[in-house]
Scaffold this motif. Structure first.
Motif, PDB file in Angstrom:
ATOM      1  N   GLY A  49      57.695  51.075  58.254  1.00  0.00           N
ATOM      2  CA  GLY A  49      57.137  50.456  59.456  1.00  0.00           C
ATOM      3  C   GLY A  49      55.831  51.088  59.876  1.00  0.00           C
ATOM      4  N   GLY A  50      55.753  52.403  59.779  1.00  0.00           N
ATOM      5  CA  GLY A  50      54.546  53.098  60.197  1.00  0.00           C
ATOM      6  C   GLY A  50      53.351  52.774  59.330  1.00  0.00           C
ATOM      7  N   CYS A  51      53.563  52.689  58.045  1.00  0.00           N
ATOM      8  CA  CYS A  51      52.473  52.410  57.113  1.00  0.00           C
ATOM      9  C   CYS A  51      51.847  51.047  57.394  1.00  0.00           C
ATOM     10  N   VAL A  71      57.212  47.669  65.730  1.00  0.00           N
ATOM     11  CA  VAL A  71      57.662  47.158  64.438  1.00  0.00           C
ATOM     12  C   VAL A  71      59.122  47.558  64.288  1.00  0.00           C
ATOM     13  N   ALA A  72      59.999  46.567  64.195  1.00  0.00           N
ATOM     14  CA  ALA A  72      61.429  46.814  63.991  1.00  0.00           C
ATOM     15  C   ALA A  72      61.696  46.781  62.490  1.00  0.00           C
ATOM     16  N   THR A  92      59.674  43.676  61.111  1.00  0.00           N
ATOM     17  CA  THR A  92      59.311  42.563  61.991  1.00  0.00           C
ATOM     18  C   THR A  92      58.407  43.083  63.094  1.00  0.00           C
ATOM     19  N   PHE A  93      57.229  42.494  63.195  1.00  0.00           N
ATOM     20  CA  PHE A  93      56.250  42.892  64.202  1.00  0.00           C
ATOM     21  C   PHE A  93      56.510  42.168  65.514  1.00  0.00           C
ATOM     22  N   HIS A  94      56.487  42.917  66.595  1.00  0.00           N
ATOM     23  CA  HIS A  94      56.583  42.388  67.955  1.00  0.00           C
ATOM     24  C   HIS A  94      55.320  42.878  68.664  1.00  0.00           C
ATOM     25  N   ALA A 113      46.611  40.522  58.520  1.00  0.00           N
ATOM     26  CA  ALA A 113      46.635  41.982  58.375  1.00  0.00           C
ATOM     27  C   ALA A 113      48.000  42.458  57.883  1.00  0.00           C
ATOM     28  N   VAL A 114      49.067  41.891  58.405  1.00  0.00           N
ATOM     29  CA  VAL A 114      50.419  42.253  57.975  1.00  0.00           C
ATOM     30  C   VAL A 114      50.621  41.869  56.506  1.00  0.00           C
TER      31      VAL A 114
END
Length: 146
Positions: A49-51, A71-72, A92-94, A113-114
């Protein structure tokens, strides 16, 4: 040491407790899951998630700061005849941006970007997806008690 080599050292600091130390002196404590500290699997999820979060954050914050950015990351830990591993990994981005032109630009950039992070940039998730082998060994040591 090459410019591409990355290293951490994991040190035992107590029963079921460890600390990872990077070459810049940063430290992350973790453990076996007995306390509230992160487990190695949770650190893997955080790294995934961090990357990709960093990649998306850099691209979108050129326009505006987010109101919310989370980011979950989740997956199923499996133990079967093949051994222990994670399956069904997802991130999953919130994310919410302010109203207005700059927020609209950031919202428009976020999906690209994702995707770019997933497809090309995020070393962590790309390494996991490729299934890069990990070699483990035991170094000979003069410190052995015998």
């Amino acid at each position: 040491m090459s410019d591409t080599l990355r290293t951490v050292t994991v040190e035992r600091v107590g029963s079921g407790r460890y600390v990872a130390v990077n070459s810049r002196g940063g430290r992350i404590e973790f453990g076996s899951g007995d306390g509230d500290g992160f487990t190695p699997v949770e650190l893997l999820l955080a790294a995934i998630g961090g990357c990709t979060a960093i990649d998306a954050d850099v691209a979108t914050t050129r326009h505006t700061e987010p109101l919310r950015f989370e980011v979950a990351v989740q997956g199923d830990k499996v133990n079967d005849e093949e051994g222990s591993r994670m399956e069904n990994l997802s991130a999953t981005f919130h994310v919410a941006f302010p109203e207005g032109e700059e927020g609209d630009k950031a919202r428009a950039i976020l999906p690209r970007a994702v995707k770019l992070s997933h497809d090309r940039l995020c070393t962590v998730s790309r390494t996991v997806e490729r299934g890069t082998p990990v070699r483990s060994s035991v170094a000979e040591s003069a410190d052995s008690v015998g």
